[in-house]
Design a protein around this motif. Structure first.
Motif, PDB file in Angstrom:
ATOM      1  N   PHE A   1     -12.693   0.707  -3.719  1.00 19.44           N
ATOM      2  CA  PHE A   1     -13.268   0.376  -2.585  1.00 19.44           C
ATOM      3  C   PHE A   1     -13.554   1.900  -1.584  1.00 19.44           C
ATOM      4  O   PHE A   1     -12.638   2.391  -1.645  1.00 19.44           O
ATOM      5  CB  PHE A   1     -12.365  -0.546  -1.498  1.00 19.44           C
ATOM      6  CG  PHE A   1     -12.119  -1.922  -2.453  1.00 19.44           C
ATOM      7  CD1 PHE A   1     -12.902  -2.989  -2.477  1.00 19.44           C
ATOM      8  CD2 PHE A   1     -10.817  -1.944  -3.216  1.00 19.44           C
ATOM      9  CE1 PHE A   1     -12.612  -4.020  -3.310  1.00 19.44           C
ATOM     10  CE2 PHE A   1     -10.523  -3.279  -3.800  1.00 19.44           C
ATOM     11  CZ  PHE A   1     -11.321  -4.254  -3.862  1.00 19.44           C
TER      12      PHE A   1
ATOM     13  N   CYS B   1     -14.814  -7.844  -1.098  1.00 17.38           N
ATOM     14  CA  CYS B   1     -15.053  -6.916  -0.099  1.00 17.38           C
ATOM     15  C   CYS B   1     -16.400  -6.473  -0.202  1.00 17.38           C
ATOM     16  O   CYS B   1     -16.929  -6.252  -1.259  1.00 17.38           O
ATOM     17  CB  CYS B   1     -14.036  -6.024  -0.517  1.00 17.38           C
ATOM     18  SG  CYS B   1     -14.384  -4.446   0.597  1.00 17.38           S
TER      19      CYS B   1
ATOM     20  N   ILE C   1     -10.229  -4.060   5.738  1.00 17.69           N
ATOM     21  CA  ILE C   1      -8.726  -4.194   4.937  1.00 17.69           C
ATOM     22  C   ILE C   1      -8.707  -5.583   4.571  1.00 17.69           C
ATOM     23  O   ILE C   1      -8.126  -5.834   3.604  1.00 17.69           O
ATOM     24  CB  ILE C   1      -7.826  -3.528   5.750  1.00 17.69           C
ATOM     25  CG1 ILE C   1      -8.024  -1.932   5.686  1.00 17.69           C
ATOM     26  CG2 ILE C   1      -6.480  -3.553   5.047  1.00 17.69           C
ATOM     27  CD1 ILE C   1      -7.120  -1.153   6.744  1.00 17.69           C
TER      28      ILE C   1
ATOM     29  N   TYR D   1     -16.388   0.916   7.142  1.00 19.06           N
ATOM     30  CA  TYR D   1     -15.918  -0.375   7.739  1.00 19.06           C
ATOM     31  C   TYR D   1     -16.860  -0.978   8.767  1.00 19.06           C
ATOM     32  O   TYR D   1     -16.696  -2.050   9.186  1.00 19.06           O
ATOM     33  CB  TYR D   1     -14.554   0.011   8.431  1.00 19.06           C
ATOM     34  CG  TYR D   1     -14.697   1.369   9.387  1.00 19.06           C
ATOM     35  CD1 TYR D   1     -15.260   1.213  10.590  1.00 19.06           C
ATOM     36  CD2 TYR D   1     -14.310   2.292   8.733  1.00 19.06           C
ATOM     37  CE1 TYR D   1     -15.288   2.507  11.413  1.00 19.06           C
ATOM     38  CE2 TYR D   1     -14.229   3.525   9.617  1.00 19.06           C
ATOM     39  CZ  TYR D   1     -14.713   3.601  10.694  1.00 19.06           C
ATOM     40  OH  TYR D   1     -14.844   4.684  11.613  1.00 19.06           O
TER      41      TYR D   1
ATOM     42  N   GLN E   1     -10.674  -0.333  10.982  1.00 22.10           N
ATOM     43  CA  GLN E   1     -10.660  -0.506   9.617  1.00 22.10           C
ATOM     44  C   GLN E   1     -10.063  -1.877   9.210  1.00 22.10           C
ATOM     45  O   GLN E   1     -10.131  -2.507   8.073  1.00 22.10           O
ATOM     46  CB  GLN E   1     -10.139   0.718   8.733  1.00 22.10           C
ATOM     47  CG  GLN E   1     -10.987   1.983   8.835  1.00 22.10           C
ATOM     48  CD  GLN E   1     -10.398   2.825   7.803  1.00 22.10           C
ATOM     49  OE1 GLN E   1     -10.001   2.476   7.000  1.00 22.10           O
ATOM     50  NE2 GLN E   1     -10.643   4.298   8.132  1.00 22.10           N
TER      51      GLN E   1
ATOM     52  N   TYR F   1      -8.362   2.212  -2.498  1.00 18.89           N
ATOM     53  CA  TYR F   1      -9.266   2.274  -0.896  1.00 18.89           C
ATOM     54  C   TYR F   1      -9.317   3.727  -0.702  1.00 18.89           C
ATOM     55  O   TYR F   1      -8.553   4.278  -0.432  1.00 18.89           O
ATOM     56  CB  TYR F   1      -8.779   1.477  -0.181  1.00 18.89           C
ATOM     57  CG  TYR F   1      -9.294   1.248   1.052  1.00 18.89           C
ATOM     58  CD1 TYR F   1     -10.580   1.208   1.435  1.00 18.89           C
ATOM     59  CD2 TYR F   1      -8.585   1.444   2.322  1.00 18.89           C
ATOM     60  CE1 TYR F   1     -11.259   1.182   2.631  1.00 18.89           C
ATOM     61  CE2 TYR F   1      -9.137   1.439   3.569  1.00 18.89           C
ATOM     62  CZ  TYR F   1     -10.450   1.126   3.923  1.00 18.89           C
ATOM     63  OH  TYR F   1     -11.142   1.137   5.059  1.00 18.89           O
TER      64      TYR F   1
ATOM     65  N   TRP G   1       0.813  -1.237  -0.160  1.00 23.60           N
ATOM     66  CA  TRP G   1       0.119   0.127  -0.014  1.00 23.60           C
ATOM     67  C   TRP G   1       0.848   1.368   0.115  1.00 23.60           C
ATOM     68  O   TRP G   1       1.986   1.189   0.762  1.00 23.60           O
ATOM     69  CB  TRP G   1      -0.872   0.097   1.163  1.00 23.60           C
ATOM     70  CG  TRP G   1      -2.004  -0.919   1.265  1.00 23.60           C
ATOM     71  CD1 TRP G   1      -1.750  -2.212   1.612  1.00 23.60           C
ATOM     72  CD2 TRP G   1      -3.265  -1.000   0.679  1.00 23.60           C
ATOM     73  NE1 TRP G   1      -3.037  -2.888   1.504  1.00 23.60           N
ATOM     74  CE2 TRP G   1      -3.897  -2.097   0.953  1.00 23.60           C
ATOM     75  CE3 TRP G   1      -4.320   0.015   0.215  1.00 23.60           C
ATOM     76  CZ2 TRP G   1      -5.302  -2.314   0.432  1.00 23.60           C
ATOM     77  CZ3 TRP G   1      -5.267  -0.296  -0.264  1.00 23.60           C
ATOM     78  CH2 TRP G   1      -5.859  -1.258  -0.225  1.00 23.60           C
TER      79      TRP G   1
ATOM     80  N   ALA H   1     -14.274   3.303   2.611  1.00 21.51           N
ATOM     81  CA  ALA H   1     -13.888   2.967   3.887  1.00 21.51           C
ATOM     82  C   ALA H   1     -15.256   2.828   4.647  1.00 21.51           C
ATOM     83  O   ALA H   1     -15.305   3.474   5.843  1.00 21.51           O
ATOM     84  CB  ALA H   1     -13.064   3.876   4.604  1.00 21.51           C
TER      85      ALA H   1
ATOM     86  N   SER I   1      -6.730   3.325  10.734  1.00 20.03           N
ATOM     87  CA  SER I   1      -6.454   2.404   9.513  1.00 20.03           C
ATOM     88  C   SER I   1      -4.929   2.421   9.425  1.00 20.03           C
ATOM     89  O   SER I   1      -4.534   1.119   9.095  1.00 20.03           O
ATOM     90  CB  SER I   1      -7.141   3.415   8.320  1.00 20.03           C
ATOM     91  OG  SER I   1      -6.315   4.797   8.278  1.00 20.03           O
TER      92      SER I   1
ATOM     93  N   TYR J   1      -4.283   3.880  -0.751  1.00 27.64           N
ATOM     94  CA  TYR J   1      -5.232   4.288   0.203  1.00 27.64           C
ATOM     95  C   TYR J   1      -5.285   5.850   0.116  1.00 27.64           C
ATOM     96  O   TYR J   1      -4.349   6.192   0.573  1.00 27.64           O
ATOM     97  CB  TYR J   1      -4.955   3.667   1.547  1.00 27.64           C
ATOM     98  CG  TYR J   1      -5.827   4.285   2.775  1.00 27.64           C
ATOM     99  CD1 TYR J   1      -6.930   4.400   2.748  1.00 27.64           C
ATOM    100  CD2 TYR J   1      -5.015   4.725   3.847  1.00 27.64           C
ATOM    101  CE1 TYR J   1      -7.785   4.917   3.731  1.00 27.64           C
ATOM    102  CE2 TYR J   1      -5.752   5.098   4.957  1.00 27.64           C
ATOM    103  CZ  TYR J   1      -7.104   5.292   5.163  1.00 27.64           C
ATOM    104  OH  TYR J   1      -7.746   5.650   6.043  1.00 27.64           O
TER     105      TYR J   1
ATOM    106  N   ILE K   1     -10.569  -6.433   1.508  1.00 28.77           N
ATOM    107  CA  ILE K   1      -9.922  -5.780   0.345  1.00 28.77           C
ATOM    108  C   ILE K   1      -9.046  -6.571  -0.193  1.00 28.77           C
ATOM    109  O   ILE K   1      -8.711  -7.139  -1.300  1.00 28.77           O
ATOM    110  CB  ILE K   1      -9.628  -4.386   0.477  1.00 28.77           C
ATOM    111  CG1 ILE K   1     -10.907  -3.564   0.776  1.00 28.77           C
ATOM    112  CG2 ILE K   1      -8.779  -3.832  -0.646  1.00 28.77           C
ATOM    113  CD1 ILE K   1     -10.505  -2.081   1.397  1.00 28.77           C
TER     114      ILE K   1
ATOM    115  N   THR L   1     -17.812  -1.515  -1.917  1.00 31.16           N
ATOM    116  CA  THR L   1     -17.191  -1.060  -3.347  1.00 31.16           C
ATOM    117  C   THR L   1     -17.368   0.493  -3.548  1.00 31.16           C
ATOM    118  O   THR L   1     -18.252   0.922  -2.856  1.00 31.16           O
ATOM    119  CB  THR L   1     -17.605  -1.817  -4.079  1.00 31.16           C
ATOM    120  OG1 THR L   1     -19.032  -1.855  -4.370  1.00 31.16           O
ATOM    121  CG2 THR L   1     -17.501  -3.318  -3.833  1.00 31.16           C
TER     122      THR L   1
END
Length: 326
Positions: free
Chosen positions: A121, A306, A293, A125, A289, A94, A6, A123, A19, A71, A296, A309
């Motif tokens: 995606f 996931c 994650i 969560y 999160q 994300y 990431w 967040a 996160s 992210y 994902i 989306t």
């Protein structure tokens, strides 16, 4: 992808615990680079969190050959721009919630995802937090029968920086940056989860006003909404009350009882039926999160799916637009 590496755009508060650390705690995932507009802050974040690289330029982070997923942890005004750049570079995205400032920007992001084939995606969560997984389970099991009504109450006092002669309100109440005010920030989570467990909302309407004049954004919203399933909903969101009036309480009222729960501040779920009352205490995990994650990473590795989306994330913005643009 064997390993999801990431790159994170933004080093603000949401990344400190909610996160950021989770990316390197999920199997087959690691946070390898961060970007911030301030070199000092980016370097400090990288040093404190054990991240090997930091940048002050978005494109340098996105085009880092080691990074294969992005992210976006910035305010919503740049979500469309940064997500578009990342997806066109072939990097899965994300993005923080709300997904963008309005439904049109969300649709533009989803269009890029469709055109490039790069996954997007959002967040939201709560779809995977144990507290809300249990809540969904109770709904699916019909422990209170058929759901008839949903009520949502968020009544908060102003943040300290929003009051007084030296008030300097946060970006969340600058519509040019956030798309709205605190309603857009918090109600987005609520509408996303309610649609997840009760199905699509087919009608939403409301009134949104600025009563206290503390900042530019509206500070009070009331709304009615109807789900395709026939469930009706009502909500009130006010952010300028006394601390003693603070409440975060929602209810699902069914044909055989009711469930009382909190979207943000409490960790108990109370179920009341003719058979009695049950309470479930389910605290949030250290990194809220992390469960999302994980899903994902699993999807990017071809091992799962996931639940949050770009297509589902855009729904919350569409509903908030309908409620506030009356």
């Amino acid at each position: 992808m064997e390993q999801i590496k990431w790159g994170m755009i933004g080093c603000g508060n949401v990344t400190e615990k909610k996160s950021g650390p989770a990316f390197s705690k999920v199997p087959n995932s690691s946070l390898v680079a961060v970007m911030g507009r301030s070199a000092e802050k980016a370097a400090d974040y990288a040093q404190r969190h054990g991240v090997s690289k930091w940048y002050t330029n978005v494109d340098e982070l996105i085009n880092d050959p080691e990074v294969n997923a992005i992210y976006i942890a910035t305010p919503p005004d740049v979500h469309l721009d940064y997500a578009t750049r990342a997806m066109k570079a072939g990097k899965a995205v994300y993005v923080e919630k709300p997904m963008a400032r309005n439904a049109a920007e969300c649709e533009a992001m989803n269009q890029v995802s469709r055109e490039t084939g790069v996954p997007l995606f959002v967040a939201y969560y709560r779809r995977t937090l144990p507290y809300f997984v249990k809540l969904k389970e109770l709904i699916d099991q019909k422990v209170i029968g058929d759901i008839r009504l949903v009520t949502v109450q968020i009544h908060y006092n102003p943040y300290a920086e929003e009051i007084g002669e030296d008030a300097r309100p946060r970006w969340r109440v600058d519509p040019a940056i956030s798309g709205g005010g605190h309603f857009h920030d918090l109600a987005s989570h609520q509408f996303d989860f309610l649609e997840y467990v009760l199905g699509p909302v087919k009608l939403a309407q409301g009134i949104s006003r600025n009563q206290a004049g503390l900042y530019e954004a509206d500070d009070i919203t009331v709304a009615n909404f109807e789900f395709e399933s026939g469930v009706l909903g009502t909500g009130s969101w006010c952010y300028t009350l006394n601390p003693e009036q603070r409440i975060d309480e929602s209810q699902l009222i069914g044909s055989k009882g009711k469930i009382t729960f909190s979207f943000f501040e409490r960790f108990t779920i109370k179920v009341e039926t003719a058979d009695g009352t049950d309470e479930y205490l389910i605290p949030y995990p250290e990194h809220v999160q992390q469960p999302l994650i994980e899903t994902i990473v699993q999807q990017l590795r071809g091992e799962g799916q996931c639940p949050s989306t770009g297509e589902t994330g855009a729904r919350a913005n569409a509903l908030m637009d309908q409620i506030t643009h009356q």
